[in-house]
Design a protein around this motif. Structure first.
Motif, PDB file in Angstrom:
ATOM      1  N   SER A 362       0.945  -1.327  -0.006  1.00 40.74           N
ATOM      2  CA  SER A 362      -0.050  -0.040  -0.087  1.00 40.74           C
ATOM      3  C   SER A 362       0.621   1.259   0.155  1.00 40.74           C
ATOM      4  O   SER A 362       0.242   2.498  -0.539  1.00 40.74           O
ATOM      5  CB  SER A 362      -1.030   0.152   1.368  1.00 40.74           C
ATOM      6  N   HIS A 363       2.125   1.313   0.427  1.00 36.23           N
ATOM      7  CA  HIS A 363       2.954   2.555   0.394  1.00 36.23           C
ATOM      8  C   HIS A 363       4.391   1.990   0.137  1.00 36.23           C
ATOM      9  O   HIS A 363       5.047   2.172   1.078  1.00 36.23           O
ATOM     10  CB  HIS A 363       2.871   2.994   2.020  1.00 36.23           C
ATOM     11  N   PRO A 364       4.545   1.705  -1.104  1.00 34.02           N
ATOM     12  CA  PRO A 364       6.088   1.352  -1.628  1.00 34.02           C
ATOM     13  C   PRO A 364       7.062   2.372  -1.114  1.00 34.02           C
ATOM     14  O   PRO A 364       8.125   1.935  -0.760  1.00 34.02           O
ATOM     15  CB  PRO A 364       5.943   0.953  -3.106  1.00 34.02           C
ATOM     16  N   ARG A 365       6.611   3.490  -1.303  1.00 34.23           N
ATOM     17  CA  ARG A 365       7.720   4.580  -0.925  1.00 34.23           C
ATOM     18  C   ARG A 365       8.195   4.781   0.336  1.00 34.23           C
ATOM     19  O   ARG A 365       9.212   4.691   0.874  1.00 34.23           O
ATOM     20  CB  ARG A 365       7.264   5.971  -1.551  1.00 34.23           C
ATOM     21  N   GLU A 366       6.977   4.851   1.146  1.00 38.32           N
ATOM     22  CA  GLU A 366       7.303   4.964   2.760  1.00 38.32           C
ATOM     23  C   GLU A 366       7.843   3.606   3.208  1.00 38.32           C
ATOM     24  O   GLU A 366       8.881   3.629   4.236  1.00 38.32           O
ATOM     25  CB  GLU A 366       6.022   5.152   3.486  1.00 38.32           C
ATOM     26  N   TYR A 367       7.604   2.371   2.688  1.00 40.35           N
ATOM     27  CA  TYR A 367       8.325   1.414   2.864  1.00 40.35           C
ATOM     28  C   TYR A 367       9.789   1.430   2.704  1.00 40.35           C
ATOM     29  O   TYR A 367      10.704   0.969   3.616  1.00 40.35           O
ATOM     30  CB  TYR A 367       7.672   0.103   2.096  1.00 40.35           C
ATOM     31  N   LYS A 368      10.214   1.924   1.534  1.00 41.48           N
ATOM     32  CA  LYS A 368      11.567   2.018   1.249  1.00 41.48           C
ATOM     33  C   LYS A 368      12.277   2.849   2.258  1.00 41.48           C
ATOM     34  O   LYS A 368      13.318   2.570   2.819  1.00 41.48           O
ATOM     35  CB  LYS A 368      11.668   2.555  -0.212  1.00 41.48           C
ATOM     36  N   GLU A 369      11.625   4.179   2.561  1.00 47.65           N
ATOM     37  CA  GLU A 369      12.169   5.060   3.591  1.00 47.65           C
ATOM     38  C   GLU A 369      12.359   4.422   4.904  1.00 47.65           C
ATOM     39  O   GLU A 369      13.422   4.805   5.540  1.00 47.65           O
ATOM     40  CB  GLU A 369      11.140   6.208   3.518  1.00 47.65           C
ATOM     41  N   THR A 370      11.299   3.635   5.504  1.00 47.70           N
ATOM     42  CA  THR A 370      11.639   3.284   6.750  1.00 47.70           C
ATOM     43  C   THR A 370      12.203   1.899   6.870  1.00 47.70           C
ATOM     44  O   THR A 370      12.231   1.184   7.668  1.00 47.70           O
ATOM     45  CB  THR A 370      10.234   2.957   7.284  1.00 47.70           C
ATOM     46  N   ASN A 371      12.497   1.226   5.574  1.00 48.29           N
ATOM     47  CA  ASN A 371      13.080   0.004   5.482  1.00 48.29           C
ATOM     48  C   ASN A 371      12.163  -1.296   6.032  1.00 48.29           C
ATOM     49  O   ASN A 371      12.661  -2.038   6.735  1.00 48.29           O
ATOM     50  CB  ASN A 371      14.336  -0.356   6.238  1.00 48.29           C
ATOM     51  N   GLY A 372      10.830  -0.756   6.137  1.00 43.63           N
ATOM     52  CA  GLY A 372      10.007  -1.522   6.430  1.00 43.63           C
ATOM     53  C   GLY A 372       9.728  -1.767   8.091  1.00 43.63           C
ATOM     54  O   GLY A 372       9.161  -2.778   8.526  1.00 43.63           O
ATOM     55  N   ASP A 373      10.105  -1.034   8.632  1.00 48.78           N
ATOM     56  CA  ASP A 373      10.082  -1.066  10.051  1.00 48.78           C
ATOM     57  C   ASP A 373       8.652  -0.518  10.721  1.00 48.78           C
ATOM     58  O   ASP A 373       8.380   0.647  10.330  1.00 48.78           O
ATOM     59  CB  ASP A 373      11.310  -0.045  10.620  1.00 48.78           C
ATOM     60  N   LEU A 374       8.212  -1.498  11.222  1.00 45.25           N
ATOM     61  CA  LEU A 374       6.789  -1.395  11.621  1.00 45.25           C
ATOM     62  C   LEU A 374       6.573  -1.012  13.228  1.00 45.25           C
ATOM     63  O   LEU A 374       5.647  -1.069  13.974  1.00 45.25           O
ATOM     64  CB  LEU A 374       5.594  -2.221  11.317  1.00 45.25           C
ATOM     65  N   SER A 375       8.003  -1.061  13.821  1.00 49.80           N
ATOM     66  CA  SER A 375       7.996  -1.303  15.460  1.00 49.80           C
ATOM     67  C   SER A 375       7.354  -0.016  15.902  1.00 49.80           C
ATOM     68  O   SER A 375       6.621   0.178  17.054  1.00 49.80           O
ATOM     69  CB  SER A 375       9.400  -1.405  15.988  1.00 49.80           C
ATOM     70  N   SER A 376       7.302   1.169  15.343  1.00 51.01           N
ATOM     71  CA  SER A 376       6.454   2.397  15.857  1.00 51.01           C
ATOM     72  C   SER A 376       5.002   2.425  15.661  1.00 51.01           C
ATOM     73  O   SER A 376       4.322   3.431  15.940  1.00 51.01           O
ATOM     74  CB  SER A 376       7.456   3.750  15.274  1.00 51.01           C
ATOM     75  N   ALA A 377       4.730   1.483  14.764  1.00 48.61           N
ATOM     76  CA  ALA A 377       3.322   1.512  14.438  1.00 48.61           C
ATOM     77  C   ALA A 377       2.246   1.403  15.557  1.00 48.61           C
ATOM     78  O   ALA A 377       2.565   0.572  16.550  1.00 48.61           O
ATOM     79  CB  ALA A 377       2.713   0.564  13.226  1.00 48.61           C
ATOM     80  N   VAL A 378       1.240   2.209  15.212  1.00 45.20           N
ATOM     81  CA  VAL A 378       0.063   2.010  16.652  1.00 45.20           C
ATOM     82  C   VAL A 378      -1.071   0.849  16.088  1.00 45.20           C
ATOM     83  O   VAL A 378      -1.236   0.842  14.703  1.00 45.20           O
ATOM     84  CB  VAL A 378      -0.721   3.452  16.584  1.00 45.20           C
ATOM     85  N   THR A 379      -1.409   0.134  16.894  1.00 45.14           N
ATOM     86  CA  THR A 379      -2.043  -0.884  16.358  1.00 45.14           C
ATOM     87  C   THR A 379      -3.733  -0.706  16.626  1.00 45.14           C
ATOM     88  O   THR A 379      -3.870  -0.419  18.020  1.00 45.14           O
ATOM     89  CB  THR A 379      -1.667  -2.540  16.839  1.00 45.14           C
ATOM     90  N   GLU A 380      -4.548  -0.741  16.048  1.00 40.60           N
ATOM     91  CA  GLU A 380      -5.966  -0.388  16.370  1.00 40.60           C
ATOM     92  C   GLU A 380      -6.645  -1.807  15.868  1.00 40.60           C
ATOM     93  O   GLU A 380      -6.450  -2.316  14.791  1.00 40.60           O
ATOM     94  CB  GLU A 380      -6.454   0.871  15.637  1.00 40.60           C
ATOM     95  N   THR A 381      -7.681  -1.993  16.380  1.00 42.73           N
ATOM     96  CA  THR A 381      -8.608  -3.006  16.093  1.00 42.73           C
ATOM     97  C   THR A 381     -10.202  -2.449  15.990  1.00 42.73           C
ATOM     98  O   THR A 381     -10.492  -1.482  16.680  1.00 42.73           O
ATOM     99  CB  THR A 381      -8.859  -4.018  17.319  1.00 42.73           C
TER     100      THR A 381
END
Lengths: 388, 370
Positions: A362-381
């Motif tokens: 969904s966000h190939p550019r941001e993925y490259k910028e962050t190297n796919g790091d999702l550790s800071s992501a907020v999880t919502e359900t």
């Protein structure tokens, strides 16, 4: 020379075709084409330890099934060893299940699946599961039990896929997960346990223990198959999910529906343990990068609850049914939310939910910028349950 | 009678639209362009629809002349014969690559050691027979095979599509349009099949209604796109896993789970396969008609037969079929593009010249009358 008429030409052509197709009857003269010279494998166990791959296979023949073995440095070597040991060539085109040994790392699992799939030796729709211990132990026990019940390993796993709470991936989906940006997959854990000193009653009834499953007292200690309750994450590290996280995984696996889910229903100051099974679901995980990374786990679930009398006997009088269903919806929503969060928490260790893959898609550019790091992501359900 | 009805023309369009694209093509595209193969496919199919529109225009406005007769009437005999020579040679080469695809499919999907060049002999005999029959035979076979092919596709689709994660197609062109260009330049051999319908020039009933074949082409392409998308979405992260010969069939039921239903996919796929034999027959027919136009009746038949023998010999000598496939991409891409997209353009130009001459003739006639 007189030119043959059209009718004669057609007759000659028809005769030529009949002759060609009659040659098909001679296929036994070609060793590769004779089914009898093949070892039809219906389930394959793979163990890898100390650089040696051990294959244990259930074969399907006219007179029942048997187990065969092979060893080698790689899967292809082990298959060749198996061919030579039994004097027949292994045919994996109809193999329905691959059982990975409990100790198999992601690298070994991917390599084994690559070997089998790249040569189109197995169908991409073949199931992949993990054995609690060694695959050899599980396949041997399952074949022994299958002889009694008349079922093979594949049908046992197939039933688990359609009825248990653990999703069973296919060879292609498991490998796709391992090769994706997420680099991890989750395999259901199947076990065959020996129960020493238990009663023979279970054996005669073939009904299993409280855990369910098939059991057998043949050949020494009693063995029984334990239905899968948890999934094993195979990635950079290998670990078993908790039961809650496994339900969470099931919730976001498109194909898995079955299994009973427990929920605590609070009503009138009392608590009741209710069970329900999912009738339908619309679920998905999205990763958004707008204003910070955010993982949203969304599920709309319809659920049929069991032991309906517990609820029905409380209806009537001032207890309006809609109020009861609201509380039931809330109870199951709470359970599924807890399970989704448990899965998300485990996915921080190894991304078996495919979050990084979704991030990349969904966000190939941001993925490259962050190297796919999702550790800071907020999880919502956003889980919504409607009972019926 | 050497004619096809409107219905037969429409069904032939449906079968030809997907036939050669169902074997190696999706795998080739994926290996060449990664998941951007999906964008390449869409662009190629849009180009092919435009090609079909041109072919239909030529077929319906040739004024009863066959394709080469039309060219001869507009540009002269020598030009028409030169075109027949070039296109005949090309169709023979295309038939070779098609048979390579068939052989790769069976050797990879069925039994690796059981498909040699000799096994293709019956098929080549059928193709030779097909080439000698009037066009109405192809049309009739189209009527027989189209329901089988359609049923095969619908069954596989129903069982497969609901379970596929089409999200695997994303992201498209994430690294720019380089892959798109690479795909368009390398794969013309697998596209442009509608040019085969030029064999029906002057022999198809229906007039302007032949334009309904566009609908058949869209349906055919929609099915092809969906099945290819299954493969692109599933193997987008691991194209190296695929080898030439892996086909749509290999993945068609991957998420349904063969462990629950068995290998029904192969049986269903064989129904679909009938489209390939018909398409191969059409290529053989185009080749033999080109030879017949070039050399005349008996000599043309002898050259056609020699072409069949050459084809079988080429198949027997082709040990590494993967190299043949790569050659189709590297060395025959340009010729495929020129012949397949050039012939309808020539046909349209010939129609335009013919129409202009008629118009001029009418004007001159009117002036003379005045």
């Amino acid at each position: 020379m007189k030119k043959p008429d059209a009718k004669t030409v057609n007759r000659l052509i028809s005769a030529a075709f009949v002759a060609l197709f009659a040659l098909l009857a001679l296929t036994p003269l070609v060793p590769e084409a004779e089914v009898g010279s093949r070892m039809m494998i219906s389930a394959l166990g793979i163990d890898s330890s100390g650089g040696v791959v051990t294959l244990t296979a259930e074969t399907a023949g006219g007179s029942g099934s048997e187990t065969v073995r092979g060893e080698g440095a790689r899967v292809t070597d082990a298959l060749q060893d198996m061919n030579e040991r039994y004097g027949r060539k292994a045919e994996l085109g109809h193999c329905g299940a691959i059982v990975m040994g409990g100790g198999m790392a992601a690298e070994d699992t991917a390599f084994a699946l690559m070997s089998l799939l790249s040569e189109a030796a197995i169908g991409a729709g073949c199931a992949v599961v993990s054995a609690e211990g060694s695959a050899e132990e599980f396949v041997c026990a399952a074949v022994r039990l299958g002889e009694e019940s008349g079922d093979g390993v594949t049908s046992y796993i197939g039933f688990a896929d359609s009825s248990s709470s653990v999703p069973v991936p296919t060879a292609l989906t498991a490998l796709a997960d391992l090769k994706s940006k997420s680099g991890a997959t989750a395999l259901p854990v199947f076990a065959a346990e020996k129960k020493q000193g238990e009663t023979a009653d279970k054996d005669s009834q073939n009904s299993g223990s409280d855990d369910g499953g098939q059991s057998s007292g043949k050949s020494g200690g009693e063995t029984e198959l334990i239905p899968p309750r948890v999934a094993r994450v195979v990635g950079g590290t290998v670990f078993d999910l908790s039961e809650d996280a496994t339900v969470g995984l099931m919730l976001f696996s498109p194909r898995a529906l079955g299994g009973l889910i427990d929920a605590v229903w609070r009503y009138g100051g009392e608590e009741y343990l209710l069970q329900g099974e999912i009738g339908g679901k619309d679920c998905g995980i999205t990763v958004s990068a707008d204003g910070g990374l955010r993982v949203t786990m969304k599920a709309d679930v319809t659920m049929r609850f069991k032991d309906r009398f517990i609820v029905i006997e409380r209806a009537g009088g001032e207890n309006v049914l809609s109020e009861l269903t609201d509380t039931l919806n809330a109870a199951f929503t709470e359970t599924l939310t807890r399970c989704a969060l448990a899965a998300a928490e485990s996915a921080r260790i190894e991304d078996f939910l495919g979050l990084r893959t979704e991030f990349y898609r969904s966000h190939p550019r941001e993925y490259k910028e962050t190297n796919g790091d999702l550790s800071s992501a907020v999880t919502e359900t956003e889980i919504k349950v409607e009972v019926y | 009678m050497d004619r096809v009805s409107l219905r037969q023309f429409i069904l032939l369009t449906f079968l030809i639209g997907m036939a050669m694209k169902m074997f190696n093509l999706p795998v080739l595209m994926l290996r060449l362009c990664g998941r951007d193969a999906f964008s390449v496919l869409i662009v190629e199919l849009v180009i092919d629809l435009a090609l079909l529109a041109l072919v239909v225009a030529v077929v319906s406005s040739s004024g009863g002349l066959g394709f080469y007769e039309l060219l001869a009437a507009s540009f002269g005999n020598v030009f028409a014969k030169a075109v027949a020579a070039v296109s005949g040679a090309f169709w023979l080469i295309k038939l070779y690559f098609m048979l390579v695809d068939v052989r790769l499919f069976f050797s990879n999907t069925v039994f690796p050691s059981s498909v040699g060049a000799l096994h293709l002999l019956p098929l080549i005999v059928v193709l030779a027979y097909f080439a000698s029959r009037p066009l109405s035979s192809a049309g009739r076979l189209g009527e027989i095979f189209a329901p089988l092919a359609a049923a095969g596709m619908i069954l596989l689709g129903l069982l497969t599509f609901p379970h596929v994660d089409f999200g695997g197609l994303r992201p498209q062109l994430a690294d720019g349009a380089a892959n798109l260009g690479k795909g368009l330049v390398s794969l013309p051999m697998w596209f442009g099949d509608f040019t085969l319908l030029l064999t029906a020039t002057g022999k198809a009933d229906g007039g302007r209604k032949l334009a309904f074949s566009m609908i058949a082409a869209v349906v055919s392409f929609a099915a092809l796109t969906l099945f290819s998308a299954v493969l692109f979405a599933s193997y987008g992260d691991m194209p190296d896993l695929l080898t030439y010969g892996h086909s749509i069939s290999s993945i068609a039921q991957y998420d349904v789970g063969s462990f629950r239903f068995g290998r029904f996919d192969l049986v269903v796929f064989c129904m679909w396969l009938s489209a390939v034999f018909l398409s191969a027959g059409m290529i053989a027919a185009f080749f033999s008609r080109s030879m017949a136009y070039l050399f005349g009746g008996r000599a043309g038949a002898v050259v056609s037969a020699a072409g069949g023998v050459a084809l079988l010999a080429a198949m027997a000598l082709s040990v590494n079929l993967n190299l043949a496939t790569e050659a189709a991409m590297k060395y025959f891409a340009l010729s495929a593009a020129i012949v397949q997209y050039g012939l309808p353009v020539l046909g349209a130009a010939a129609c335009a010249v013919k129409a202009a001459r008629r118009k001029r003739g009418e004007k001159t006639g009117r002036k003379d009358r005045k």
